[in-house]
Design an enzyme around this catalytic site. Structure first.
Site: not given
Ligand code: CMC
Length: 439
Positions: A306, A363
């Protein structure tokens, strides 16, 4: 005392002001840099650039913190509903019971979609991705619900916001039914937001849908966890497009397009595809881990890494728990969840992932949860889009209400050819082409 940073350009000293955010983040304000020094800054991917000041969402990527309007996302996931969280994000405060009831009634009242829009849905090719359909249809809403000049700007915004929040789930479910060639199921006034969506997706004249409150709760948590994430790619797209003062439908449609990408919202679909591939190949994870680490291979472990979180994404932690409880209730266990957990375990012990601070992101487990709820693979990112809508709306609203509002227009560093003359087409030989290629 006002804090400043000193920069020295060609021997001349300039002082730039510093701003401190409410959580102590220190920022250099470069808004006067070009005027004072003639310089601009270069920051690919905006990795070091705060594009705005915002009161909506706080993320601390080092400590794994996410709060909406100050409230930790874990508390909202435990106690709130998606509708209440949407109200919080858009209005800044949790609603009273009366405000929440009114908001829910409004969402109900606006849940129908203009019947003529069905013709549009019917004409998309069956192979069309639902994200493309959703972004087109959200943009088309302006044509079906034009601005009414008698309304004040504030009234127009309120009604547009309610319409969007309400209709987006109807349109998402409609696109799925039409894609399957089934009869569209209309929203019902007696169902809550999430239950209504599940019913519109799965109810059928031959098999009535039994609403399972645990799945409704799981979907609420999924949407709450996705509701906002400060200046991510799609939100930045909404703000940039909105800064040109287009209507809200157009700005949201741009956000949906950005979210579609596999490096952003499309990753939930990509994770399930990746894990299914491992399952098909007998469960051996080693080749994919090796590919993810290979500098010469563009493959990445989907659902990992991320831009902001350099530790475990707090949303992934909640999502993993919900996944466990839903799957435990429904099937006892899911081989894809087992593979995902195995991948996580291997990756978190691997020096490559440790050194690069790569942890599961939101996710990684979300697709497995959606699959358990019964959502088809190509609708995963659409579910993310429904969840992100309150965030996009609140960020858009904050930007247009900002007294210091400006159209977004970044600078660049030009590295193309210097001035040169136009060459008539007959004189453009191999030599000119070679020169061009060098430039
Ligand atoms: N697998 C393997 N290596 C990775 C991964 C990954 N998933 N993510 C980053 N890296 C490596 C990358 O190769 C680079 O290595 P090096 O420095 O040796 O060249 C380093 O980590 C930094 O990567 P980056 O691309 O500069 O990092 P970024 O902040 O620009 O990218 C990201 C963030 C999310 C796009 C990226 O981590 C990624 O592609 N992850 C996989 C896709 C994904 O799961 N996306 C969902 C993001 S969370 C939800 C959302 O935003 O919608």
């Amino acid at each position: 005392m006002e804090q400043t940073v000193k920069i020295v350009v060609d021997g001349k000293t300039f002082r730039l002001p510093m701003i401190t955010g409410s959580e102590g983040e220190r920022v250099i304000d470069i808004s006067g840099l070009r005027k004072e020094t003639g310089l601009v800054t270069l920051d690919p991917g905006f990795a070091n650039t705060a594009s705005c000041q915002s009161r909506i969402t706080f993320v601390d990527g080092e400590r794994g913190i996410l709060r909406y309007r100050g409230i930790p996302v874990e508390q909202l996931a435990k106690h709130s509903t998606f509708v209440e969280t949407a109200y919080l994000l858009i209005n800044g405060e949790l609603p009273t019971q009366k405000q929440l009831n009114r908001f829910s009634v409004l969402l109900n009242d606006h849940s129908l979609v203009h019947e003529d829009m069905q013709a549009f849905f019917q004409n998309f090719p069956r192979s069309a991705h639902p994200m493309g359909i959703l972004s087109s249809m959200v943009n088309a809403l302006r044509a079906f619900y034009p601005e009414i000049p008698e309304r004040s700007e504030e009234e127009e915004i309120d009604i547009t916001v309610t319409r969007l929040l309400s209709k987006v789930r109807t349109m998402a479910a409609m696109s799925y039914k039409i894609f399957r060639g089934h009869k569209v199921v209309y929203p019902r006034h007696d169902l809550t937001y999430a239950a209504n969506f599940l019913n519109m997706m799965f109810d059928s004249p031959v098999r009535p849908y039994d609403i399972d409150e645990d799945l409704v709760k799981a979907l609420n948590v999924f949407w709450i966890l996705h509701a906002d994430h400060e200046q991510n790619c799609s939100t930045a797209a909404v703000r940039v497009v909105g800064s040109a003062k287009v209507n809200l439908y157009a700005a949201i449609s741009a956000g949906i397009c950005a979210l579609w990408g596999p490096l952003h919202g499309g990753a939930n679909q990509a994770v399930v595809e990746m894990v299914s591939q491992i399952h098909k190949n007998g469960g051996d994870m080693a080749p994919l881990i090796a590919r993810a680490k290979d500098k010469n291979d563009p493959f990445r472990l989907m659902g990992f890494g991320h831009r902001v979180y350099k530790t475990y994404d707090p949303r992934a932690r909640v999502m993993k728990k919900v996944c466990d409880s839903v799957l435990c209730k429904l099937t006892g266990h899911d081989p894809l969840l087992d593979i995902a957990k195995g991948l996580e375990e291997v990756a978190l012990k691997d020096p490559y992932f440790i050194d690069h601070h790569l942890y599961p992101n939101v996710d990684f487990y979300s697709g497995i949860l959606l699959r358990a709820i019964g959502i088809p693979l190509n609708m995963f990112t659409v579910l993310f889009a429904i969840g992100r809508l309150p965030g996009w709306i609140s960020q858009w609203r904050e930007s247009i209400d900002d007294p210091g509002w400006k159209i977004d227009r970044p600078r660049q560093v030009y590295i193309g050819p210097g001035e040169r003359d136009y060459v008539p087409i007959k004189k453009r030989g191999r030599q000119t082409r070679r020169k061009d290629e060098k430039n």
